[in-house]
Design a protein around this motif. Sequence first.
Motif, PDB file in Angstrom:
ATOM      1  N   PHE A 123       0.726  -1.325  -0.056  1.00  0.00           N
ATOM      2  CA  PHE A 123      -0.257   0.119  -0.066  1.00  0.00           C
ATOM      3  C   PHE A 123       0.896   1.274   0.037  1.00  0.00           C
ATOM      4  O   PHE A 123       1.657   1.424   0.794  1.00  0.00           O
ATOM      5  CB  PHE A 123      -1.100  -0.062   1.264  1.00  0.00           C
ATOM      6  N   ASN A 124       0.754   2.104  -0.847  1.00  0.00           N
ATOM      7  CA  ASN A 124       1.506   3.222  -1.245  1.00  0.00           C
ATOM      8  C   ASN A 124       0.961   4.108  -2.121  1.00  0.00           C
ATOM      9  O   ASN A 124      -0.168   4.016  -2.370  1.00  0.00           O
ATOM     10  CB  ASN A 124       2.857   2.925  -1.543  1.00  0.00           C
ATOM     11  N   VAL A 125       1.562   5.376  -2.389  1.00  0.00           N
ATOM     12  CA  VAL A 125       1.232   6.552  -3.104  1.00  0.00           C
ATOM     13  C   VAL A 125       0.862   6.015  -4.522  1.00  0.00           C
ATOM     14  O   VAL A 125       0.098   6.512  -5.267  1.00  0.00           O
ATOM     15  CB  VAL A 125       1.734   7.643  -3.141  1.00  0.00           C
ATOM     16  N   VAL A 126       1.382   4.936  -5.089  1.00  0.00           N
ATOM     17  CA  VAL A 126       1.313   4.384  -6.381  1.00  0.00           C
ATOM     18  C   VAL A 126      -0.223   3.579  -6.542  1.00  0.00           C
ATOM     19  O   VAL A 126      -0.957   3.702  -7.512  1.00  0.00           O
ATOM     20  CB  VAL A 126       2.396   3.688  -6.792  1.00  0.00           C
ATOM     21  N   ASN A 127      -0.119   2.716  -5.571  1.00  0.00           N
ATOM     22  CA  ASN A 127      -1.435   1.735  -5.720  1.00  0.00           C
ATOM     23  C   ASN A 127      -2.663   2.183  -4.582  1.00  0.00           C
ATOM     24  O   ASN A 127      -3.538   1.554  -4.613  1.00  0.00           O
ATOM     25  CB  ASN A 127      -1.070   0.475  -5.667  1.00  0.00           C
ATOM     26  N   GLY A 128      -2.328   3.212  -4.120  1.00  0.00           N
ATOM     27  CA  GLY A 128      -3.338   3.536  -3.004  1.00  0.00           C
ATOM     28  C   GLY A 128      -4.870   3.726  -3.351  1.00  0.00           C
ATOM     29  O   GLY A 128      -5.710   3.291  -2.665  1.00  0.00           O
ATOM     30  N   GLU A 129      -4.901   4.246  -4.260  1.00  0.00           N
ATOM     31  CA  GLU A 129      -6.241   4.466  -5.124  1.00  0.00           C
ATOM     32  C   GLU A 129      -6.962   2.994  -5.097  1.00  0.00           C
ATOM     33  O   GLU A 129      -8.411   3.001  -4.719  1.00  0.00           O
ATOM     34  CB  GLU A 129      -6.443   5.190  -6.248  1.00  0.00           C
ATOM     35  N   GLY A 130      -6.594   2.114  -5.541  1.00  0.00           N
ATOM     36  CA  GLY A 130      -7.113   0.974  -5.577  1.00  0.00           C
ATOM     37  C   GLY A 130      -7.446   0.164  -4.645  1.00  0.00           C
ATOM     38  O   GLY A 130      -8.008  -0.714  -4.454  1.00  0.00           O
ATOM     39  N   VAL A 131      -6.480   0.366  -3.581  1.00  0.00           N
ATOM     40  CA  VAL A 131      -6.306  -0.477  -2.258  1.00  0.00           C
ATOM     41  C   VAL A 131      -7.195   0.034  -1.218  1.00  0.00           C
ATOM     42  O   VAL A 131      -7.881  -0.506  -0.474  1.00  0.00           O
ATOM     43  CB  VAL A 131      -5.049  -0.597  -1.693  1.00  0.00           C
ATOM     44  N   GLN A 132      -7.477   1.534  -1.143  1.00  0.00           N
ATOM     45  CA  GLN A 132      -8.306   2.240   0.130  1.00  0.00           C
ATOM     46  C   GLN A 132      -9.703   1.849   0.385  1.00  0.00           C
ATOM     47  O   GLN A 132      -9.817   1.572   1.376  1.00  0.00           O
ATOM     48  CB  GLN A 132      -7.993   3.579  -0.370  1.00  0.00           C
ATOM     49  N   PRO A 133     -10.329   1.258  -0.793  1.00  0.00           N
ATOM     50  CA  PRO A 133     -11.712   1.100  -0.725  1.00  0.00           C
ATOM     51  C   PRO A 133     -11.850  -0.331   0.215  1.00  0.00           C
ATOM     52  O   PRO A 133     -12.512  -0.570   1.170  1.00  0.00           O
ATOM     53  CB  PRO A 133     -12.466   0.749  -1.853  1.00  0.00           C
ATOM     54  N   ILE A 187      -1.632  -4.350   8.003  1.00  0.00           N
ATOM     55  CA  ILE A 187      -0.385  -3.950   8.079  1.00  0.00           C
ATOM     56  C   ILE A 187       0.211  -3.354   6.615  1.00  0.00           C
ATOM     57  O   ILE A 187       0.008  -4.266   5.859  1.00  0.00           O
ATOM     58  CB  ILE A 187       0.598  -4.743   8.743  1.00  0.00           C
ATOM     59  N   ALA A 188       0.234  -2.069   6.538  1.00  0.00           N
ATOM     60  CA  ALA A 188       0.783  -1.776   5.215  1.00  0.00           C
ATOM     61  C   ALA A 188       2.315  -2.049   4.992  1.00  0.00           C
ATOM     62  O   ALA A 188       3.077  -1.853   5.782  1.00  0.00           O
ATOM     63  CB  ALA A 188       0.432  -0.390   4.890  1.00  0.00           C
ATOM     64  N   MET A 189       2.652  -2.660   3.630  1.00  0.00           N
ATOM     65  CA  MET A 189       4.099  -3.074   3.494  1.00  0.00           C
ATOM     66  C   MET A 189       4.328  -2.307   2.217  1.00  0.00           C
ATOM     67  O   MET A 189       3.532  -1.850   1.427  1.00  0.00           O
ATOM     68  CB  MET A 189       4.374  -4.368   3.451  1.00  0.00           C
ATOM     69  N   LYS A 190       5.578  -2.285   1.877  1.00  0.00           N
ATOM     70  CA  LYS A 190       6.080  -1.829   0.552  1.00  0.00           C
ATOM     71  C   LYS A 190       5.816  -0.227   0.367  1.00  0.00           C
ATOM     72  O   LYS A 190       5.292   0.342  -0.763  1.00  0.00           O
ATOM     73  CB  LYS A 190       5.527  -2.501  -0.521  1.00  0.00           C
ATOM     74  N   VAL A 191       5.415   0.523   1.637  1.00  0.00           N
ATOM     75  CA  VAL A 191       4.880   1.891   1.724  1.00  0.00           C
ATOM     76  C   VAL A 191       5.958   2.822   1.022  1.00  0.00           C
ATOM     77  O   VAL A 191       5.682   3.689   0.507  1.00  0.00           O
ATOM     78  CB  VAL A 191       4.451   2.154   3.135  1.00  0.00           C
ATOM     79  N   ALA A 192       7.195   2.555   1.374  1.00  0.00           N
ATOM     80  CA  ALA A 192       8.320   3.525   1.181  1.00  0.00           C
ATOM     81  C   ALA A 192       9.013   3.068  -0.085  1.00  0.00           C
ATOM     82  O   ALA A 192       9.930   3.749  -0.718  1.00  0.00           O
ATOM     83  CB  ALA A 192       9.306   3.771   2.093  1.00  0.00           C
ATOM     84  N   ARG A 193       8.923   1.624  -0.486  1.00  0.00           N
ATOM     85  CA  ARG A 193       9.832   1.198  -1.969  1.00  0.00           C
ATOM     86  C   ARG A 193       9.557   2.201  -2.894  1.00  0.00           C
ATOM     87  O   ARG A 193      10.664   2.224  -3.778  1.00  0.00           O
ATOM     88  CB  ARG A 193       9.202  -0.200  -1.935  1.00  0.00           C
ATOM     89  N   PRO A 194       8.502   2.516  -3.355  1.00  0.00           N
ATOM     90  CA  PRO A 194       8.438   3.612  -4.682  1.00  0.00           C
ATOM     91  C   PRO A 194       8.802   4.922  -4.144  1.00  0.00           C
ATOM     92  O   PRO A 194       8.362   5.808  -5.139  1.00  0.00           O
ATOM     93  CB  PRO A 194       7.089   3.148  -5.205  1.00  0.00           C
ATOM     94  N   ALA A 195       8.997   5.361  -3.095  1.00  0.00           N
ATOM     95  CA  ALA A 195       9.035   6.744  -2.697  1.00  0.00           C
ATOM     96  C   ALA A 195      10.020   7.594  -3.567  1.00  0.00           C
ATOM     97  O   ALA A 195       9.739   8.879  -3.570  1.00  0.00           O
ATOM     98  CB  ALA A 195       9.417   6.966  -1.220  1.00  0.00           C
ATOM     99  N   THR A 196      10.993   7.109  -4.155  1.00  0.00           N
ATOM    100  CA  THR A 196      11.808   8.067  -4.783  1.00  0.00           C
ATOM    101  C   THR A 196      11.547   8.055  -6.413  1.00  0.00           C
ATOM    102  O   THR A 196      12.300   8.781  -7.198  1.00  0.00           O
ATOM    103  CB  THR A 196      13.477   7.397  -4.732  1.00  0.00           C
ATOM    104  N   ARG A 197      10.636   7.393  -6.826  1.00  0.00           N
ATOM    105  CA  ARG A 197      10.122   7.314  -8.104  1.00  0.00           C
ATOM    106  C   ARG A 197       9.579   8.805  -8.500  1.00  0.00           C
ATOM    107  O   ARG A 197       8.880   9.313  -7.509  1.00  0.00           O
ATOM    108  CB  ARG A 197       8.977   6.329  -8.445  1.00  0.00           C
ATOM    109  N   PRO A 198       9.923   9.288  -9.668  1.00  0.00           N
ATOM    110  CA  PRO A 198       9.625  10.823  -9.797  1.00  0.00           C
ATOM    111  C   PRO A 198       7.786  10.845  -9.409  1.00  0.00           C
ATOM    112  O   PRO A 198       7.670  12.138  -8.979  1.00  0.00           O
ATOM    113  CB  PRO A 198       9.904  10.885 -11.408  1.00  0.00           C
ATOM    114  N   ASP A 199       7.130  10.290  -9.985  1.00  0.00           N
ATOM    115  CA  ASP A 199       5.672  10.248  -9.766  1.00  0.00           C
ATOM    116  C   ASP A 199       5.344  10.199  -8.550  1.00  0.00           C
ATOM    117  O   ASP A 199       4.509  11.040  -7.937  1.00  0.00           O
ATOM    118  CB  ASP A 199       4.871   9.331 -10.785  1.00  0.00           C
ATOM    119  N   ALA A 200       5.940   9.272  -7.900  1.00  0.00           N
ATOM    120  CA  ALA A 200       5.624   9.201  -6.229  1.00  0.00           C
ATOM    121  C   ALA A 200       5.979  10.119  -5.596  1.00  0.00           C
ATOM    122  O   ALA A 200       5.539  10.524  -4.503  1.00  0.00           O
ATOM    123  CB  ALA A 200       6.054   7.518  -5.891  1.00  0.00           C
TER     124      ALA A 200
END
Length: 363
Positions: free
Chosen positions: A272-282, A295-308
Motif C-alpha cells: 500500500f503506497n501512493v502508487v497503488n493507494g487509490e485501488g487499495v483504499q476501498p 499492516i501496510a508494506m512496501k509503503v516506502a519502496r516506490p518513494a523515490t520514483r519521480p511520480d511518487a
Amino acid sequence: MLSRRHFLAAALATKALAAPEDSKGEWRNRQSGVSYRRLGRTGYMISEVVMGGNTITPASYEHVLAAIDRGLNYLDTAPAYGRTASEHGYARVLKARPRDKVFLNTKVSLWDINRNQQFRTIFDSLPATEQERLRKAANEYIESSKAADPEYYVDYFKGQRQELDDAALSNVMEKEYGRKIDRQVNYKQLILKSVDESLARMGTAHLDLLMCPHGVSTPFELKNYPEIFEAFEILKKAGKVRHFGISAHTDPANNLAAAIDSGVYSAAMVAFNVVNGEGVQPVLARAKQRDFGVIAMKVARPATRPDASRRLNDAVPGDLKPQQKAYIWALRNPNLSAVISEMVSQTHVDDNLPLAAKRDSRS
C-alpha cells in the motif's frame, strides 16, 4: 529556518488517531510516547511502526533490541529471508528480550513456490498445443483481474511478475490437472513442517501470527485450497499458532478482499503506497468494518520514483526523508493498523521508529 524536528512534529499531527489508552486488547511492551493500534480481531495492540525481518541475521540484530527498548512490539520474518538467516537472527532477539514483549509473525514461504513447481512439472510434460492453450488462458486471467495494470502493479522485487505469471498458470491448470498433485503432502503437510521448522529455528513454542501463503499473487489461491485451513486448525489446536494471515505484494486489493471473505484469516500485510493507494483504499475501509487487521508494506519502496515523489511532497511538505513522508502518508489512514519498515540498521530505527510517536494531544 525551520528544523527537521519541526516538520516531523507537524507531520505526526496529521496521523490518524491511535488506539485510546483504555482500549481493550492485548498490550505488549507498552511505552509512553508511542502510538499503538489494534490489529483487527487478533486484539493485538501493535506499534504503528513494526519491524521487517528481511535483512535480520545472527550478525545483524542488535538494532532490533534497541527498537524494542523504545516501544516497538511486532516482529515479522519468514524462512525465505536470508534463507532462514532472519529466523536465526530473531532467535537471538528472543533470547535477549522476553518473548511476551513482542508479537511474532512468520510465514510459509514454500507454499506458493511448491504449488507452482508442481504444476510447472506437469505443464512441461504436455504437448505444445496444450501449453499454448494454457498460457493463453493464464494471460487472459491476468488481464481480466487487472493485477498488472501500471497504476496498480508495482514491481517491488526481481521475479515478482514471474510469480504472478506462474500463479495464473497454476490456477488455470487446477481444474484439469490438479488431481495429479498430492494435496495432503504439498498443501497441508508442507505447512505443518514449515511451522515446526520455524519454531525450532527461533527457539519459541508459538507464533502470534502465521501468514500463508507468503506473497499470495491471486485470490484463487485463498479460495481453492481447504488444506491450508485444515493445517491451520491443527496448528491452532496444538497451541503453535494463535491467528492466521496472508501477505500480498501483487493485487493487494483483491487478495485482501478474499482473505476477509474467508472467515479464517484475521490479518494481512499488503502492499500500500501512493502508487497503488487509490485501488487499495476501498478494501482497507471494508477490512476495518469487518474488524480485520491490516499492516501496510512496501509503503516506502516506490518513494523515490519521480511520480511518487511528487505526490508525497505535495501530501507531506517539509524537510523529511522520502521514506518518512511515505510512512506518514500511510499512517494518516485510520483503517491501517501499522506500517512495516525494513529497518536494516540503527540509523533506520532512528529515522523511522519516531514516526510511531504519539500525536500532540492539542492537534
